[in-house]
Design an enzyme around this catalytic site. Structure first.
Site, PDB file in Angstrom:
ATOM      1  N   LYS A 159       0.841  -1.203   0.000  1.00 13.64           N
ATOM      2  CA  LYS A 159       0.000   0.000   0.000  1.00 13.64           C
ATOM      3  C   LYS A 159       0.873   1.248   0.000  1.00 13.64           C
ATOM      4  O   LYS A 159       0.644   2.181  -0.764  1.00 13.64           O
ATOM      5  CB  LYS A 159      -0.920   0.007   1.230  1.00 13.64           C
ATOM      6  CG  LYS A 159      -2.111  -0.919   1.084  1.00 13.64           C
ATOM      7  CD  LYS A 159      -2.849  -1.134   2.391  1.00 13.64           C
ATOM      8  CE  LYS A 159      -3.907  -2.235   2.197  1.00 13.64           C
ATOM      9  NZ  LYS A 159      -4.505  -2.686   3.436  1.00 13.64           N
TER      10      LYS A 159
ATOM     11  N   GLN B 135      -4.999  -1.372   9.532  1.00 16.09           N
ATOM     12  CA  GLN B 135      -4.924  -2.726   8.956  1.00 16.09           C
ATOM     13  C   GLN B 135      -5.571  -3.757   9.897  1.00 16.09           C
ATOM     14  O   GLN B 135      -5.218  -3.832  11.070  1.00 16.09           O
ATOM     15  CB  GLN B 135      -3.456  -3.083   8.691  1.00 16.09           C
ATOM     16  CG  GLN B 135      -3.249  -4.414   8.001  1.00 16.09           C
ATOM     17  CD  GLN B 135      -3.772  -4.419   6.570  1.00 16.09           C
ATOM     18  OE1 GLN B 135      -3.578  -3.494   5.798  1.00 16.09           O
ATOM     19  NE2 GLN B 135      -4.475  -5.485   6.212  1.00 16.09           N
TER      20      GLN B 135
ATOM     21  N   ASP C  88     -11.380   2.912   3.920  1.00 12.43           N
ATOM     22  CA  ASP C  88     -11.784   1.503   3.841  1.00 12.43           C
ATOM     23  C   ASP C  88     -13.310   1.374   3.746  1.00 12.43           C
ATOM     24  O   ASP C  88     -13.830   0.317   3.379  1.00 12.43           O
ATOM     25  CB  ASP C  88     -11.308   0.760   5.108  1.00 12.43           C
ATOM     26  CG  ASP C  88     -10.212  -0.247   4.805  1.00 12.43           C
ATOM     27  OD1 ASP C  88     -10.035  -0.578   3.622  1.00 12.43           O
ATOM     28  OD2 ASP C  88      -9.553  -0.704   5.761  1.00 12.43           O
TER      29      ASP C  88
END
Ligand code: NDP
Length: 297
Positions: free
Chosen positions: A53, A97, A120
């Site tokens: 990422k 995460q 997200d």
């Protein structure tokens, strides 16, 4: 038309578009979109994801801020970091995460992120906005699937779609997105009866189950488009040697001559997920400046 829906190629095109949008906002507003990624602990798979990422964020011309915290980090420390990032004008997207170590409450952590920076799309406000058809942050994997479907099929209105799997991160948001595209949507799960027959009547199948090669030829209507979200590690004998390979939830070799389009694993949905994370970060930066959302379709 090529049967294989090439997510790797499409994600490169998407990342190029993201880069153009980044260049534009730098020029127009003098700001550089920034993505903060928080990793708690040392889960090897999460470390790889976070590294990728960061790398792709920088390649797209954005700023990447990595926060690596010890596995024993307290809830208070983590929530304080998120509070700080919420206020930081250089940070347009925040991603924590998952999975988090067991002593941390995932829901509490996710819901402490400013919804406008929740790239997200897991914050409860974004879930509610998506469910009610309002402007939201869309979870990256379902967004990637939608982009692939629209690129392949065009107008999805009136198509029948079955989503196999009802998780909060893939199945449910996918169903909502397809509903917004005016598909007739069925969500199948582990208690669905006659699942093969349910699937075999659909123009679109999105498989997000986590069961290796579950969807066979007989499950697929001739001419259907099949999107395989599943990532399963299995041991297969190749040229007499046992090897660990990645397979999806769809039996890929079965799809020849049946599905009009199918995503491979790897190289299908997987690469789209990070590309959509970058797209969401740019969208968040545009919204922060009062600009209209960039178009990625
Ligand atoms: P979850 O485990 O959260 O959900 C799986 C879903 O599949 C559940 O709704 C479950 O039903 C359903 N299911 C399980 N077994 C069956 C069965 N035999 N028949 C029908 N339905 C079944 O998984 P996720 O949604 O998080 O992920 C699904 C897959 O996608 C995984 O392989 C994961 O690794 C992959 N993935 C890939 C991503 C990417 O970037 N490509 C991103 C995210 C996930 P029930 O609710 O009834 O238990």
């Amino acid at each position: 038309m090529n049967q294989i829906i090439d997510g790797k190629k499409f994600s490169q095109t998407l990342r190029d578009k993201v880069k153009n949008c980044v260049d534009l906002i730098k020029e127009k507003k003098g700001i550089t979109p920034g993505l903060a990624v928080i990793l708690v602990g040392e889960d090897p798979a999460s470390q790889v994801y976070v590294r990728n990422k960061g790398k792709q964020t920088i390649e797209a011309g954005m700023n990447s801020y990595e926060h690596k915290l010890d596995a024993s980090t307290s809830s208070e420390v983590l929530l304080n970091l998120i509070k700080k990032l919420n206020k930081d004008a250089n940070v347009h997207g925040i991603l924590c995460q998952l999975p988090l170590p067991k002593h941390l409450n995932e829901k509490e952590v996710i819901n402490s992120i400013d919804p406008e920076k929740d790239v997200d799309g897991f914050h409860i406000s974004n879930v509610g906005l998506l469910n009610t058809g309002q402007k939201s942050m869309i979870p990256c994997t379902p967004l990637g699937c939608l982009l692939l479907l629209k690129d392949r099929i065009g107008n999805l209105s009136g198509k029948s779609a079955v989503i196999v799997g009802r998780s909060n991160i893939v199945g449910k948001p996918m169903a909502n997105l397809l509903l917004q595209e005016n598909c007739t949507v069925t969500i199948a799960h582990s208690r669905t009866e006659n699942i093969e027959s349910v699937c075999s009547q659909s123009d679109i199948i999105v498989a997000a189950v986590g069961r290796p090669e579950m969807i066979k030829k007989e499950w697929v209507k001739p001419g259907a488009t099949v999107i395989d979200v599943g990532i399963n590690r299995v041991i297969k004998k190749i040229d007499g040697v046992e090897k660990t390979v990645l397979v999806g939830d769809v039996c890929f070799s079965d799809m020849a001559g049946v599905a009009a389009g199918v995503t491979p694993v790897p190289g299908g949905v997987g690469p789209m997920t990070i590309a959509c994370l970058l797209a969401n970060t740019v969208t968040a930066s545009y919204r922060s400046q009062g600009l209209s959302d960039p178009e990625f379709i």
